[in-house]
Design an enzyme around this catalytic site. Structure first.
Site, PDB file in Angstrom:
ATOM      1  N   THR A 218      16.394 -38.837  78.858  1.00  0.00           N
ATOM      2  CA  THR A 218      16.903 -39.933  79.687  1.00  0.00           C
ATOM      3  C   THR A 218      16.333 -39.829  81.094  1.00  0.00           C
ATOM      4  OG1 THR A 218      18.877 -41.189  80.285  1.00  0.00           O
ATOM      5  CG2 THR A 218      19.111 -38.793  80.296  1.00  0.00           C
TER       6      THR A 218
ATOM      7  N   LYS B 207      11.736 -40.270  80.940  1.00  0.00           N
ATOM      8  CA  LYS B 207      11.269 -41.020  79.756  1.00  0.00           C
ATOM      9  C   LYS B 207       9.773 -41.316  79.792  1.00  0.00           C
ATOM     10  CE  LYS B 207      15.554 -43.377  78.560  1.00  0.00           C
ATOM     11  NZ  LYS B 207      16.206 -44.658  78.272  1.00  0.00           N
TER      12      LYS B 207
ATOM     13  N   ASN C 126      12.337 -41.800  74.365  1.00  0.00           N
ATOM     14  CA  ASN C 126      13.730 -41.392  74.571  1.00  0.00           C
ATOM     15  C   ASN C 126      14.245 -40.502  73.444  1.00  0.00           C
ATOM     16  OD1 ASN C 126      13.863 -43.607  72.727  1.00  0.00           O
ATOM     17  ND2 ASN C 126      16.051 -43.721  73.142  1.00  0.00           N
TER      18      ASN C 126
ATOM     19  N   ASP D  37      14.913 -47.071  72.015  1.00  0.00           N
ATOM     20  CA  ASP D  37      15.550 -48.078  72.885  1.00  0.00           C
ATOM     21  C   ASP D  37      15.142 -49.490  72.467  1.00  0.00           C
ATOM     22  OD1 ASP D  37      17.007 -46.405  74.540  1.00  0.00           O
ATOM     23  OD2 ASP D  37      15.431 -46.239  76.059  1.00  0.00           O
TER      24      ASP D  37
ATOM     25  N   GLY E 268      14.089 -55.695  86.709  1.00  0.00           N
ATOM     26  CA  GLY E 268      13.648 -54.299  86.758  1.00  0.00           C
ATOM     27  C   GLY E 268      12.294 -54.123  86.087  1.00  0.00           C
TER      28      GLY E 268
ATOM     29  N   GLY F 107      11.229 -50.643  85.181  1.00  0.00           N
ATOM     30  CA  GLY F 107      11.170 -49.228  84.785  1.00  0.00           C
ATOM     31  C   GLY F 107      10.996 -49.091  83.274  1.00  0.00           C
ATOM     32  N   GLY F 108      11.266 -47.894  82.763  1.00  0.00           N
ATOM     33  CA  GLY F 108      11.088 -47.612  81.333  1.00  0.00           C
ATOM     34  C   GLY F 108      11.957 -48.489  80.454  1.00  0.00           C
ATOM     35  N   ALA F 109      13.179 -48.758  80.881  1.00  0.00           N
ATOM     36  CA  ALA F 109      14.077 -49.596  80.068  1.00  0.00           C
ATOM     37  C   ALA F 109      13.533 -51.018  79.996  1.00  0.00           C
ATOM     38  CB  ALA F 109      15.485 -49.579  80.655  1.00  0.00           C
TER      39      ALA F 109
ATOM     40  N   LEU G 204      22.182 -53.671  80.399  1.00  0.00           N
ATOM     41  CA  LEU G 204      21.949 -52.393  79.712  1.00  0.00           C
ATOM     42  C   LEU G 204      22.954 -51.318  80.154  1.00  0.00           C
ATOM     43  CD1 LEU G 204      19.479 -53.669  78.497  1.00  0.00           C
ATOM     44  CD2 LEU G 204      18.120 -51.741  79.264  1.00  0.00           C
TER      45      LEU G 204
ATOM     46  N   TYR H  83      26.443 -49.466  80.590  1.00  0.00           N
ATOM     47  CA  TYR H  83      27.658 -49.404  79.765  1.00  0.00           C
ATOM     48  C   TYR H  83      28.820 -48.767  80.514  1.00  0.00           C
ATOM     49  CZ  TYR H  83      25.220 -45.015  78.994  1.00  0.00           C
ATOM     50  OH  TYR H  83      24.518 -43.850  79.179  1.00  0.00           O
TER      51      TYR H  83
HETATM   52  P1  NAP Z   1      14.902 -46.856  86.577  1.00  0.00           P
HETATM   53  O1  NAP Z   1      13.511 -46.571  86.143  1.00  0.00           O
HETATM   54  O2  NAP Z   1      15.601 -45.920  87.479  1.00  0.00           O
HETATM   55  O3  NAP Z   1      14.975 -48.309  87.264  1.00  0.00           O
HETATM   56  C1  NAP Z   1      14.534 -49.486  86.648  1.00  0.00           C
HETATM   57  C2  NAP Z   1      14.099 -50.506  87.671  1.00  0.00           C
HETATM   58  O4  NAP Z   1      15.227 -50.997  88.380  1.00  0.00           O
HETATM   59  C3  NAP Z   1      13.179 -49.998  88.748  1.00  0.00           C
HETATM   60  O5  NAP Z   1      11.876 -49.940  88.247  1.00  0.00           O
HETATM   61  C4  NAP Z   1      13.361 -51.042  89.849  1.00  0.00           C
HETATM   62  O6  NAP Z   1      12.461 -52.151  89.639  1.00  0.00           O
HETATM   63  C5  NAP Z   1      14.796 -51.523  89.609  1.00  0.00           C
HETATM   64  N1  NAP Z   1      15.683 -51.002  90.649  1.00  0.00           N
HETATM   65  C6  NAP Z   1      15.978 -49.709  90.899  1.00  0.00           C
HETATM   66  N2  NAP Z   1      16.819 -49.618  91.953  1.00  0.00           N
HETATM   67  C7  NAP Z   1      17.061 -50.895  92.352  1.00  0.00           C
HETATM   68  C8  NAP Z   1      17.833 -51.472  93.396  1.00  0.00           C
HETATM   69  N3  NAP Z   1      18.552 -50.705  94.228  1.00  0.00           N
HETATM   70  N4  NAP Z   1      17.851 -52.815  93.504  1.00  0.00           N
HETATM   71  C9  NAP Z   1      17.120 -53.609  92.669  1.00  0.00           C
HETATM   72  N5  NAP Z   1      16.362 -53.094  91.662  1.00  0.00           N
HETATM   73  C10 NAP Z   1      16.338 -51.772  91.511  1.00  0.00           C
HETATM   74  O7  NAP Z   1      15.840 -47.012  85.286  1.00  0.00           O
HETATM   75  P2  NAP Z   1      15.526 -47.196  83.726  1.00  0.00           P
HETATM   76  O8  NAP Z   1      15.327 -45.890  83.083  1.00  0.00           O
HETATM   77  O9  NAP Z   1      14.482 -48.237  83.528  1.00  0.00           O
HETATM   78  O10 NAP Z   1      16.970 -47.722  83.237  1.00  0.00           O
HETATM   79  C11 NAP Z   1      17.551 -48.879  83.795  1.00  0.00           C
HETATM   80  C12 NAP Z   1      19.010 -48.995  83.387  1.00  0.00           C
HETATM   81  O11 NAP Z   1      19.111 -49.186  81.975  1.00  0.00           O
HETATM   82  C13 NAP Z   1      19.851 -47.759  83.720  1.00  0.00           C
HETATM   83  O12 NAP Z   1      21.111 -48.185  84.184  1.00  0.00           O
HETATM   84  C14 NAP Z   1      20.004 -47.077  82.368  1.00  0.00           C
HETATM   85  O13 NAP Z   1      21.194 -46.318  82.269  1.00  0.00           O
HETATM   86  C15 NAP Z   1      20.068 -48.287  81.444  1.00  0.00           C
HETATM   87  N6  NAP Z   1      19.687 -47.974  80.069  1.00  0.00           N
HETATM   88  C16 NAP Z   1      20.594 -48.182  79.086  1.00  0.00           C
HETATM   89  C17 NAP Z   1      20.267 -47.950  77.779  1.00  0.00           C
HETATM   90  C18 NAP Z   1      21.274 -48.214  76.694  1.00  0.00           C
HETATM   91  O14 NAP Z   1      21.109 -47.708  75.582  1.00  0.00           O
HETATM   92  N7  NAP Z   1      22.306 -48.997  76.975  1.00  0.00           N
HETATM   93  C19 NAP Z   1      18.993 -47.483  77.432  1.00  0.00           C
HETATM   94  C20 NAP Z   1      18.060 -47.298  78.456  1.00  0.00           C
HETATM   95  C21 NAP Z   1      18.426 -47.530  79.775  1.00  0.00           C
HETATM   96  P3  NAP Z   1      11.644 -52.786  90.893  1.00  0.00           P
HETATM   97  O15 NAP Z   1      11.290 -51.643  91.792  1.00  0.00           O
HETATM   98  O16 NAP Z   1      10.455 -53.394  90.234  1.00  0.00           O
HETATM   99  O17 NAP Z   1      12.545 -53.776  91.550  1.00  0.00           O
END
Ligand code: NAP
Length: 254
Positions: free
Chosen positions: A64, A68, A89, A108, A131, A133-135, A214, A216
């Site tokens: 996580t 990732k 993941n 995912d 967003g 990121g990886g998600a 995404l 929870y």
């Molecule tokens: P991450 O890499 O930390 O962030 C994703 C993107 O969010 C970043 O690339 C950024 O995009 C944007 N961001 C970050 N901080 C921000 C802020 N303060 N304001 C606006 N945009 C912001 O996270 P991730 O790994 O991709 O995961 C994202 C979310 O999905 C997390 O909450 C994670 O827990 C959840 N998730 C859930 C599951 C599930 O099974 N339910 C699976 C995977 C992930 P920009 O810089 O381009 O704006």
């Protein structure tokens, strides 16, 4: 005992050990355990990772935030899906002649696809994914497979992994009337910052919109609550979390 676990940092609020315990109980599995491993980034470097996995006698582990994408370069093999998405993941472990071989998977994308499908209506043909990121990459891959046109929404579109497909929040607000599926793939609104939202213009939500967050924890984010108040359908990330976990267990042969 068969050993599994989760690597990431921080991990204190992870639901994964509980999901694993509930699954084992349902399946009558008594010889498997799942631990949390809050590794530092040095631990995810290829040699360190292989040595650590062997030391822990792991048969599989989940990955996580924030590893990732980083871990992709430390593995021996990638599934087609993980290679296309560029994020892992779930890792399966094989032991051959004393050597550890690690294969990365991305569950995912399939979990998102599986849990989104029953919620879609014919009007959800076009999406905004908040967003980059990886998600967001996993969600984008799943949407592409489902034939749903998508734009990623970023605070800095030109720095995105896919600048051609990424727009600003201002542009996204203009496209909101025709893009009726909105996916929050940012961490904004997650506990303990549940009063935050990645989307400022809640009045743009309509009963035609579906908002899939995404996150929870909390169960209903501020984004979901505001969308619901404007008549939109909403979904949190718990079913996706459960689905990606089940797929990991299948990959591990549990
Ligand atoms: P991450 O890499 O930390 O962030 C994703 C993107 O969010 C970043 O690339 C950024 O995009 C944007 N961001 C970050 N901080 C921000 C802020 N303060 N304001 C606006 N945009 C912001 O996270 P991730 O790994 O991709 O995961 C994202 C979310 O999905 C997390 O909450 C994670 O827990 C959840 N998730 C859930 C599951 C599930 O099974 N339910 C699976 C995977 C992930 P920009 O810089 O381009 O704006």
């Amino acid at each position: 005992m068969r050993n599994y676990g989760l690597i990431g940092n921080p991990l204190a609020h992870s639901l994964s050990p509980r999901l694993f315990g509930e699954y084992c109980q349902r399946q009558g599995i008594t010889d498997a355990r799942y631990a949390l491993f809050p590794l530092e980034a040095e631990g995810v470097v290829r040699e360190a990772l292989h040595a650590w996995v062997a030391d822990q006698h792991l048969l599989g582990f989940n990955v996580t935030i924030p590893y990732k994408q980083l871990i992709v370069h430390s593995l021996d093999y990638l599934s087609d899906e993980a290679a296309a998405i560029g994020a892992v993941n779930c890792v399966s472990v094989a032991y051959a002649d004393g050597a550890v071989k690690l294969t990365g998977h991305n569950t995912d994308a399939a979990a998102f696809r599986q849990t989104l499908s029953p919620l879609l209506t014919p009007s959800h043909r076009s999406a905004l994914v908040l967003g980059t990121g990886g998600a967001a990459q996993a969600v984008g891959y799943a949407l592409q497979q489902m034939g749903i046109d998508c734009r990623f929404v970023s605070r800095n579109p030109s720095a995105s992994f896919s600048p051609d497909q990424t727009i600003s929040y201002m542009q996204a607000a203009e496209q909101m009337p025709c893009r009726t599926l909105v996916v929050n793939a940012t961490p904004v609104g997650m506990t303990p910052h549940a009063d935050a939202t990645p989307w400022a213009d809640s009045e743009l939500f309509t009963p035609h919109h579906l908002v899939y967050d995404l996150i929870y924890n909390p169960q209903e984010t501020r984004l979901m609550a505001e969308a619901r108040r404007h008549g939109a359908a909403t979904q949190n990330g718990l079913p996706m979390l459960q689905a990606q976990a089940r797929q990991s267990y299948k990959i591990w042969g549990l």
